[in-house]
Write an enzyme that holds these catalytic residues in place. Structure first.
Site, short mmCIF file in Angstrom:
data_model
loop_
_atom_site.label_atom_id
_atom_site.label_comp_id
_atom_site.label_asym_id
_atom_site.label_seq_id
_atom_site.Cartn_x
_atom_site.Cartn_y
_atom_site.Cartn_z
N LEU A 165 0.88 -1.27 -0.10
CA LEU A 165 0.02 0.05 0.05
C LEU A 165 0.74 1.20 0.07
CD1 LEU A 165 -2.78 1.39 0.24
CD2 LEU A 165 -2.58 1.09 2.81
N THR A 166 1.76 1.44 0.86
CA THR A 166 2.66 2.61 0.95
C THR A 166 3.42 2.94 0.03
OG1 THR A 166 2.48 2.08 3.65
CG2 THR A 166 4.42 3.54 2.61
N GLU A 167 3.64 4.21 -0.36
CA GLU A 167 4.32 4.69 -1.30
C GLU A 167 5.46 5.96 -0.93
OE1 GLU A 167 2.20 5.87 -4.58
OE2 GLU A 167 0.79 3.88 -4.86
N GLY A 210 2.24 7.92 2.51
CA GLY A 210 2.17 6.96 3.70
C GLY A 210 1.15 6.91 4.41
N GLY A 241 20.57 -0.60 33.58
CA GLY A 241 22.01 0.47 33.42
C GLY A 241 22.72 0.08 32.04
N GLU A 258 1.08 0.38 9.68
CA GLU A 258 -0.60 0.28 9.77
C GLU A 258 -1.17 1.45 10.52
OE1 GLU A 258 -2.19 -3.45 10.84
OE2 GLU A 258 -0.20 -4.30 10.30
#
Length: 380
Positions: free
Chosen positions: A128-130, A134, A338, A362
């Site tokens: 989906l993302t380009e 986004g 620590g 997502e």
């Protein structure tokens, strides 16, 4: 796993099973980060052999339940993420990448792809993302145009999980204007014109850019109806978004467990760290944020399993609170270690790197806030 009012006995039994699988099959490799593609395939094979990947698809195609049981997905993700972030990711992507096929695919597409997904053999991806789309998924520019009996795909996808090893990819591309001009396609490995460029991340994953150079797909590659892709993407994310929160729970719980173990055994100022009030305050903050997130995650999953058509608000709340809380819990737990906490290869150091992406993928936390506010403003 903690008791919640939203889970049934079968979910608690599943949690024990998933934890045992992690202990037996994943513990020996949980600190490996080299050769991520091969490691991912090995993990997926182990999850498939153990039967966990069957929960990612409907029973008609080799799955466990008639339809996806979101609480089961959350339960498995929480337990796998406790042990190994990459194992959680391998399992989750089998569902995210294949769910659009289960929802909208033809009978031929389902029968050809989903049984392999259930066995952990077919690796799936969700593209989906380009580069310029986004959080604003409606701004897709990757295009699909009809030429005779084929679809010609041109454009680029970025940050695509499993890009380097996918067998079947759900691709979202523009076929028209606006949100109704997005369509979904099934792209299979070996398709000419598809090129993948691997991307390195702070916590290794099989991630990459996928470049489509006039790639040609048969007309039958369309998933569902033309123009229904954006709706299909949202329906898939709506279901799986709460499960991201479950993965965050698993990571946060592991960090808390590691912190408790460490402060009990570490001697400082004449006694164990656990005896210091300041340390106890940090552990108490962790515990409170864990329990609050857990309730939201499993409430969202329970709501969906009870038949809710959409859980937009519930899923956004679950993902936002669980991932943001987990980031703080892991940070506190590392602080309690620590200097040991920043040694590469320790559990809290690995978790510190792994949790960061969950606040982004997502739907970033800021997007979830917009969704939550908009849903609230709709109410009278």
């Amino acid at each position: 796993m903690r008791e919640t009012p939203f889970l049934e006995e079968r979910h608690h039994e599943l949690a024990l099973r998933a934890r045992a699988i992690g202990d037996e099959h994943l513990a020996p490799i949980e600190h490996r980060e080299d050769g991520v593609d091969d490691l991912f395939r090995e993990i997926l094979r182990r999850l498939g052999d153990a039967g966990l990947t069957r929960f990612a698809v409907p029973a008609a195609y080799g799955g466990v339940h008639e339809s996806i049981d979101v609480r089961s997905i959350c339960t498995i993700r929480e337990q796998l993420a406790w042990r190994m972030g990459l194992a959680d990711f391998a399992f989750a992507m089998q569902g995210l990448g294949s769910h659009p096929i289960a929802l909208a695919g033809s009978e031929e597409q389902k029968a050809r792809i989903l049984p392999g997904v259930a066995r952990g053999e077919t690796v799936t991806a969700f593209a989906l993302t380009e580069p310029e789309a986004g959080s604003d998924a409606g701004a897709l520019s990757c295009s699909a145009r009809r030429v005779g009996d084929e679809w010609v795909i041109s454009g680029q996808k970025r940050f695509i999980s499993n890009a380097t090893i996918f067998g079947a990819m759900t691709l979202f591309a523009r076929t028209g204007e606006g949100s109704r001009g997005v369509s979904a396609f099934l792209v299979e490995a070996g398709t000419p014109g598809v090129r993948v460029v691997p991307q390195d991340t702070m916590a290794p994953h099989p991630l990459g850019e996928v470049i489509f150079e006039d790639a040609r797909l048969p007309k039958e590659a369309l998933l569902g109806e033309e123009g229904s892709g954006f709706k299909l993407a949202l329906a898939t994310l709506d279901l799986f978004r709460s499960t991201v929160g479950a993965a965050a729970l698993g990571m946060a719980q592991r960090a808390q467990d590691e912190a408790v173990r460490h402060v009990r055994s570490r001697k400082q100022f004449g006694g164990p760290l656990a005896g210091l009030q300041g340390v106890q305050f940090l552990l108490a903050d962790n515990e409170a944020e864990l329990e609050a997130a857990r309730l939201l995650v499993y409430q969202a999953a329970w709501t969906k399993d009870r038949g809710a058509a959409r859980i937009t608000r519930e899923a956004a709340l679950a993902k936002l609170v669980a991932t943001e809380n987990a980031q703080r819990i892991i940070d506190r737990s590392l602080q309690l270690h620590g200097g040991l906490g920043v040694i590469r290869g320790t559990a809290v150091e690995r978790l510190y790197r792994e949790i960061r992406a969950l606040r982004i993928y997502e739907g970033a936390s800021e997007v979830q806030k917009v969704v939550i506010a908009r849903e609230r403003l709709k109410e009278e």
